[in-house]
Each structure stands twice: as C-alpha cells, then as structure tokens.
Scaffold this motif. Structure first.
Motif, PDB file in Angstrom:
ATOM      1  N   GLU A   1      70.573  26.941  30.389  1.00 38.93           N
ATOM      2  CA  GLU A   1      70.770  27.792  29.217  1.00 38.93           C
ATOM      3  C   GLU A   1      69.577  28.706  28.960  1.00 38.93           C
ATOM      4  N   ILE A   2      68.385  28.112  29.128  1.00 42.78           N
ATOM      5  CA  ILE A   2      67.213  28.905  28.755  1.00 42.78           C
ATOM      6  C   ILE A   2      66.547  29.579  29.959  1.00 42.78           C
ATOM      7  N   TYR A   3      67.276  29.691  31.084  1.00 46.88           N
ATOM      8  CA  TYR A   3      66.615  30.262  32.267  1.00 46.88           C
ATOM      9  C   TYR A   3      66.157  31.706  32.059  1.00 46.88           C
ATOM     10  N   PRO A   4      66.837  32.496  31.192  1.00 49.40           N
ATOM     11  CA  PRO A   4      66.309  33.869  31.001  1.00 49.40           C
ATOM     12  C   PRO A   4      64.869  33.853  30.495  1.00 49.40           C
ATOM     13  N   PHE A   5      64.564  32.789  29.725  1.00 47.87           N
ATOM     14  CA  PHE A   5      63.219  32.608  29.200  1.00 47.87           C
ATOM     15  C   PHE A   5      62.219  32.449  30.369  1.00 47.87           C
ATOM     16  N   PHE A   6      62.624  31.682  31.377  1.00 51.31           N
ATOM     17  CA  PHE A   6      61.778  31.498  32.558  1.00 51.31           C
ATOM     18  C   PHE A   6      61.613  32.799  33.336  1.00 51.31           C
ATOM     19  N   LEU A   7      62.723  33.523  33.420  1.00 50.84           N
ATOM     20  CA  LEU A   7      62.644  34.793  34.154  1.00 50.84           C
ATOM     21  C   LEU A   7      61.664  35.733  33.471  1.00 50.84           C
ATOM     22  N   LYS A   8      61.693  35.717  32.130  1.00 56.15           N
ATOM     23  CA  LYS A   8      60.747  36.545  31.382  1.00 56.15           C
ATOM     24  C   LYS A   8      59.313  36.133  31.691  1.00 56.15           C
ATOM     25  N   GLY A   9      59.116  34.804  31.736  1.00 58.95           N
ATOM     26  CA  GLY A   9      57.776  34.280  32.049  1.00 58.95           C
ATOM     27  C   GLY A   9      57.346  34.701  33.443  1.00 58.95           C
TER      28      GLY A   9
ATOM     29  N   LYS B   1      53.630  40.627  36.380  1.00 52.63           N
ATOM     30  CA  LYS B   1      53.008  41.832  35.847  1.00 52.63           C
ATOM     31  C   LYS B   1      51.486  41.651  35.772  1.00 52.63           C
ATOM     32  N   ILE B   2      51.051  40.531  35.180  1.00 50.44           N
ATOM     33  CA  ILE B   2      49.610  40.273  35.084  1.00 50.44           C
ATOM     34  C   ILE B   2      48.998  40.194  36.491  1.00 50.44           C
ATOM     35  N   ALA B   3      49.707  39.481  37.370  1.00 50.53           N
ATOM     36  CA  ALA B   3      49.176  39.309  38.727  1.00 50.53           C
ATOM     37  C   ALA B   3      49.040  40.663  39.416  1.00 50.53           C
ATOM     38  N   PHE B   4      50.082  41.476  39.347  1.00 51.54           N
ATOM     39  CA  PHE B   4      50.066  42.748  40.067  1.00 51.54           C
ATOM     40  C   PHE B   4      48.964  43.664  39.539  1.00 51.54           C
ATOM     41  N   ILE B   5      48.936  43.833  38.205  1.00 53.59           N
ATOM     42  CA  ILE B   5      47.906  44.712  37.628  1.00 53.59           C
ATOM     43  C   ILE B   5      46.514  44.184  37.963  1.00 53.59           C
ATOM     44  N   SER B   6      46.361  42.857  37.881  1.00 54.37           N
ATOM     45  CA  SER B   6      45.044  42.266  38.149  1.00 54.37           C
ATOM     46  C   SER B   6      44.622  42.469  39.602  1.00 54.37           C
ATOM     47  N   LEU B   7      45.547  42.274  40.525  1.00 53.06           N
ATOM     48  CA  LEU B   7      45.186  42.436  41.933  1.00 53.06           C
ATOM     49  C   LEU B   7      44.703  43.862  42.193  1.00 53.06           C
TER      50      LEU B   7
ATOM     51  N   THR C   1      46.254  33.243  36.977  1.00 51.68           N
ATOM     52  CA  THR C   1      46.902  33.880  35.813  1.00 51.68           C
ATOM     53  C   THR C   1      47.451  32.816  34.869  1.00 51.68           C
ATOM     54  N   SER C   2      47.701  31.606  35.386  1.00 53.85           N
ATOM     55  CA  SER C   2      48.243  30.547  34.521  1.00 53.85           C
ATOM     56  C   SER C   2      47.270  30.206  33.391  1.00 53.85           C
ATOM     57  N   VAL C   3      45.973  30.430  33.642  1.00 53.51           N
ATOM     58  CA  VAL C   3      44.980  30.056  32.630  1.00 53.51           C
ATOM     59  C   VAL C   3      45.092  30.939  31.386  1.00 53.51           C
ATOM     60  N   VAL C   4      45.605  32.157  31.526  1.00 52.54           N
ATOM     61  CA  VAL C   4      45.677  33.033  30.341  1.00 52.54           C
ATOM     62  C   VAL C   4      46.705  32.529  29.332  1.00 52.54           C
ATOM     63  N   SER C   5      47.464  31.502  29.698  1.00 54.22           N
ATOM     64  CA  SER C   5      48.390  30.902  28.721  1.00 54.22           C
ATOM     65  C   SER C   5      47.637  30.371  27.500  1.00 54.22           C
ATOM     66  N   VAL C   6      46.347  30.043  27.680  1.00 51.01           N
ATOM     67  CA  VAL C   6      45.595  29.465  26.560  1.00 51.01           C
ATOM     68  C   VAL C   6      45.434  30.422  25.390  1.00 51.01           C
ATOM     69  N   ILE C   7      45.549  31.735  25.629  1.00 49.38           N
ATOM     70  CA  ILE C   7      45.449  32.644  24.488  1.00 49.38           C
ATOM     71  C   ILE C   7      46.829  33.145  24.076  1.00 49.38           C
ATOM     72  N   GLY C   8      47.869  32.466  24.548  1.00 48.65           N
ATOM     73  CA  GLY C   8      49.200  32.728  24.022  1.00 48.65           C
ATOM     74  C   GLY C   8      50.011  33.797  24.734  1.00 48.65           C
ATOM     75  N   VAL C   9      49.582  34.216  25.909  1.00 53.63           N
ATOM     76  CA  VAL C   9      50.397  35.172  26.659  1.00 53.63           C
ATOM     77  C   VAL C   9      51.616  34.432  27.212  1.00 53.63           C
ATOM     78  N   MET C  10      52.793  34.972  26.988  1.00 52.96           N
ATOM     79  CA  MET C  10      54.022  34.271  27.370  1.00 52.96           C
ATOM     80  C   MET C  10      54.317  34.421  28.858  1.00 52.96           C
ATOM     81  N   GLU C  11      53.453  33.872  29.677  1.00 56.54           N
ATOM     82  CA  GLU C  11      53.722  33.908  31.111  1.00 56.54           C
ATOM     83  C   GLU C  11      54.275  32.550  31.535  1.00 56.54           C
ATOM     84  N   LEU C  12      54.447  32.362  32.796  1.00 57.16           N
ATOM     85  CA  LEU C  12      55.161  31.178  33.290  1.00 57.16           C
ATOM     86  C   LEU C  12      54.662  29.845  32.731  1.00 57.16           C
TER      87      LEU C  12
END
Lengths: 218, 242
Positions: free
Chosen positions: A11-19, A25-31, A161-172
């Motif tokens: 049911e909530i897979y769109p949420f994962f896709l968004k993540g 996006k973060i990964a690409f821009i960062s690279l 990029t997973s570490v940026v979750s600590v400041i609330g970025v809605m990534e995976l």
C-alpha cells in the motif's frame, strides 16, 4: 500476520519510491559537485603552491578526521548561529559536498602525483600554460590511476546519503524509519530499504571492478 | 641570442651555478660537458626557466628570462627542449605528440599542424611511426620523436640535455645524425653531452664545467687536444678511456 504487513507495505510503496527518488537526487547532485570540487581541490593539493597545499591539507584532515554525522549537524545546526539558515535538503547537499570533495581530493591528488615530473617539464617546455599542461597532459594520464578508486568512492558516497536522514530529509533511510513506526516489521522494511540502495550502488560496484581490471591490464 | 650575466643559483647550500657569464650568438652550436653534478644540466634548464635563478640575468632574444613578468609561454615556444628521458606523452600517438604544442600554443588549425608534424617526422625519419604510441618505439626512435616535437614549434633555439645518455649504444648514432642535420640548417643549439665525436664534428665551441663554474671554453680541437686546465685534461682522459 506477516502477510498482513506485507500488504500494508504494498500500500505504501509510493512512499518508498519517493524516498528512492530523493536518495537518487541527493546522490546524483552530490556525485557531480563532489567530483568537480574534488578535482579542483586535488589539483591544489598536488600543486607547488605551499600555502594552497597546506590549506587544502588541513581541510581534508578535518573532514576525514570527523564523523559525517557531526559534519551534518554542524552545517544544519551551527551555521544558523552565524546567520546561515539552510533547509534540510540544501544542508544535506552542502554537507555531502564538503565530505565527498575531501575524499575525492585525495584520490585526485594521488593520481596527479603519480605522473612524473618529466611530463610536466616536457609540457611546460613546449609553451603550454599550466591549465593546458593539466588538461592535455597530466590529468588524462592520471585518470588511469584515479578512475577505479573514484568509482569506488561513488559507491561510498551513495551509501553515505543515508546519514542525512538525521536532519529529516525524506530519503530512503528516513522512509524506513517512518514506515517501521507504522509497520513494526523491521527486518522486512529495512531489507527493502537495503535492496533499494543496492539497486543503485551495485552497477557502480561492477563498473569499479571492471575499471580496476582494465587499468591493471594497461 | 642567449646571454648569461653573473648568474648564480643554489640548491639549498649547494652552489650549482657560480657566477656564470656566457654569450651564445645566433647559429652557434655549443657543447657543454663536465663531470656529473657540475651544473651543466642546470645551466641549460635555466635558459627556458625550468629552473629559476637567484641572482644575475639571463636574456634570450631580448627577453629577460629571470624576470617574473616575462611571458614565459611565449619564450618557451621559441625554445625546443630535448630531455635525457625523452618524456613523450604516453597517452598520445607519435603524431599527436608532435602536434600538441602547435595546436594549443600557436593555435594553428589541425590540418596545418598535422602538415608540419608530418614534415618534422619525415625530417627525423619516422614517417611510418606516426600512428604508433611511444611505448611501441625503441629508445632511439622515441628520442627522434622528441626532437620532432621540439622542431614542430619552429624554435630559434634547441636545447639538448644529455640526449643520448639513456640510449643503448646502437641507437646513439641515429639520434646524433638527426642533430647533425639540424646543425647544417643553422639552428642555434646548446647540447649537454659527452659524445666527443659529435662535439668534434659539429660544435663551434665546447664549454667545460666543474663545480658550478665554467672552467674552460674553446674550439673542439683546442679543448680536446690541448686542454688548458688540469681539471679538463683529467676529464677528457677519463671519457676517452672509459
């Protein structure tokens, strides 16, 4: 019970896709930014200008010697004290750029230092400017040394990029946290999160292995 | 064309160039010899400022080389430099090696640069190797490409830093032949070498260095047959008997 949670997960897979999209996006821009900055810093680091070399050296030592989580907190919580207020997303990108460029700087500097002085001297003697010497003679040769560890570093950056979750970025990873509150099936949720990371990083791991073999042959 | 005025250079405490005064007129072929560590390589490396001097003046074609404000790129474009270890660009073909500076320094269009490059490769006898990479060539061939690379900029001066010292004996001749041809074209040349045959055959003047100083200069015949100083005599007997 498991089946029930699984259907909720569907049911909530769109949420994962968004993540996944946010992580990509973060990964690409960062690279891209880390590569650009890393090359510039790496060239400074391997230059003959002692002041420039030292400044970059201190920067790299600081970044390598502190945890990424702490760097993110500094960017997100401490910069506002000096009047620089950043949203979570740009703060995440800035922190990634600072961290990633330092590691790439070392890889690039190592590659440039592996090229003999004679190559610089030959290029300089024929009248090429410093930038032309780098662009036409030094960097193309250094790329053989730079490329395999660079792609390896990309894999590390994607995972970081997973570490940026600590400041609330809605990534995976953040999506995983939030989901597990509603669906207390940690193994399933984070297996899915892990699988999604793997789907991005595995092609790069293959590329890195391939490059390493190819450069070793040459 | 090249003038050294009271030139001094130190590497740390080592006084590598000790009050050098020297004039090299246009068209002269100057051979510089001396024991290792005598400063002969440093001397010619100062001419295109691969090495900086701490005191004195070096003037090349009216350009003060020692002056930071001089246009180094323009100066270097007029001076070809051939290294002991060739230093060809390994990631490029022979033709690309020779074309690089004409295209990027002189801003010639590719076709024109390629025409010049092929002429120079023909001059050093390597037309058929233009598509090869340096690693596929012998040492002698690599050094001839390096000479062609220098000539492609139509320099007024060619500097050679022990051009045959890294070569197997059977390849020395082919490189020296190319250099002898250059002499006949009237090129101004400074050659650091111990090849006495070359010096006797084509040099206008021989300069003997020891300990950072110019100890003796003279015509090749005078220098090799009647050296004025004991130091030079000792050196000559050593390279003769080795």
């Amino acid at each position: 019970m498991m089946g029930f949670y699984f259907s909720r997960l569907v049911e909530i897979y769109p949420f994962f896709l968004k993540g996944l999209w946010m992580t990509s996006k973060i990964a690409f821009i960062s690279l891209v930014t880390c590569t650009l900055l890393g090359f510039i810093l790496g060239i400074f680091r391997s230059s003959n200008n002692i002041i420039l070399k030292r400044i970059v050296g201190v920067y790299v030592a600081f970044v390598r010697g502190t945890p990424f989580v702490v760097q993110i907190f500094i960017v997100f919580f401490i910069l506002p004290e000096w009047g620089i207020q950043l949203d979570a997303f740009p703060a995440a990108l800035l922190a990634m750029a600072i961290m990633g460029s330092a590691f790439i700087c070392e890889i690039v500097a190592g590659g440039i230092d592996s090229i003999s002085r004679g190559q610089w001297e030959a290029a300089a003697s024929s009248g090429l400017t410093l930038i032309q010497q780098l662009r036409l003679v030094i960097v193309p040769q250094a790329m053989k040394v730079i490329l395999p560890p660079l792609v390896g570093q990309y894999v590390l950056l994607i995972k970081d990029t997973s570490v940026v979750s600590v400041i609330g970025v809605m990534e995976l990873t953040r999506v995983g946290w939030v989901t597990v509150v509603r669906i207390p099936e940690g193994l399933m949720v984070f297996s899915l999160v892990g699988a999604l990371y793997f789907s991005i990083s595995y092609p790069l791991i293959l590329l890195s292995n391939y490059l390493e073999r190819k450069m070793a042959v040459q | 064309m090249i003038e050294f005025k009271n030139v001094n250079k130190w590497f740390g405490k080592l006084h590598v160039l000790n009050n050098i005064n020297l004039k090299i007129p246009k068209g002269e072929v100057l051979v510089i010899c001396g024991p290792s560590g005598s400063g002969k390589s440093t001397l010619i490396r100062c001419i295109n400022r691969l090495e900086k001097i701490q005191k004195g003046e070096i003037i090349v074609n009216n350009t003060p080389v020692h002056d930071k404000l001089s246009n180094l790129t323009k100066l270097r474009a007029q001076i070809g430099f051939v290294f002991q270890q060739f230093h060809l660009y390994p990631h490029m073909t022979v033709l690309q090696n020779v074309m690089l500076a004409p295209v990027n320094v002189k801003q010639l269009d590719k076709k024109e640069a390629e025409k010049i490059a092929r002429e120079k490769l023909e001059q050093v006898g390597l037309t058929e190797k233009s598509g090869a990479h340096p690693a596929q060539l012998s040492g002698g061939q690599q050094q001839r490409v390096a000479i062609a690379r220098g000539l492609a900029m139509s320099p007024e001066i060619m500097l050679f830093d022990e051009p045959t010292s890294a070569l197997d004996p059977e390849m020395i001749g082919e490189v020296l032949d190319v250099m002898v041809n250059l002499v006949s074209e009237g090129m101004t040349m400074c050659v650091v070498t111990h090849e006495m045959g070359f010096a006797k055959k084509v040099a206008h003047r021989v300069l003997f260095m020891d300990d950072g100083k110019i100890v003796e200069t003279g015509t090749p015949v005078d220098f090799f047959d009647n050296p004025k100083t004991d130091r030079a005599a000792e050196f000559i007997s050593k390279i003769l008997t080795h």
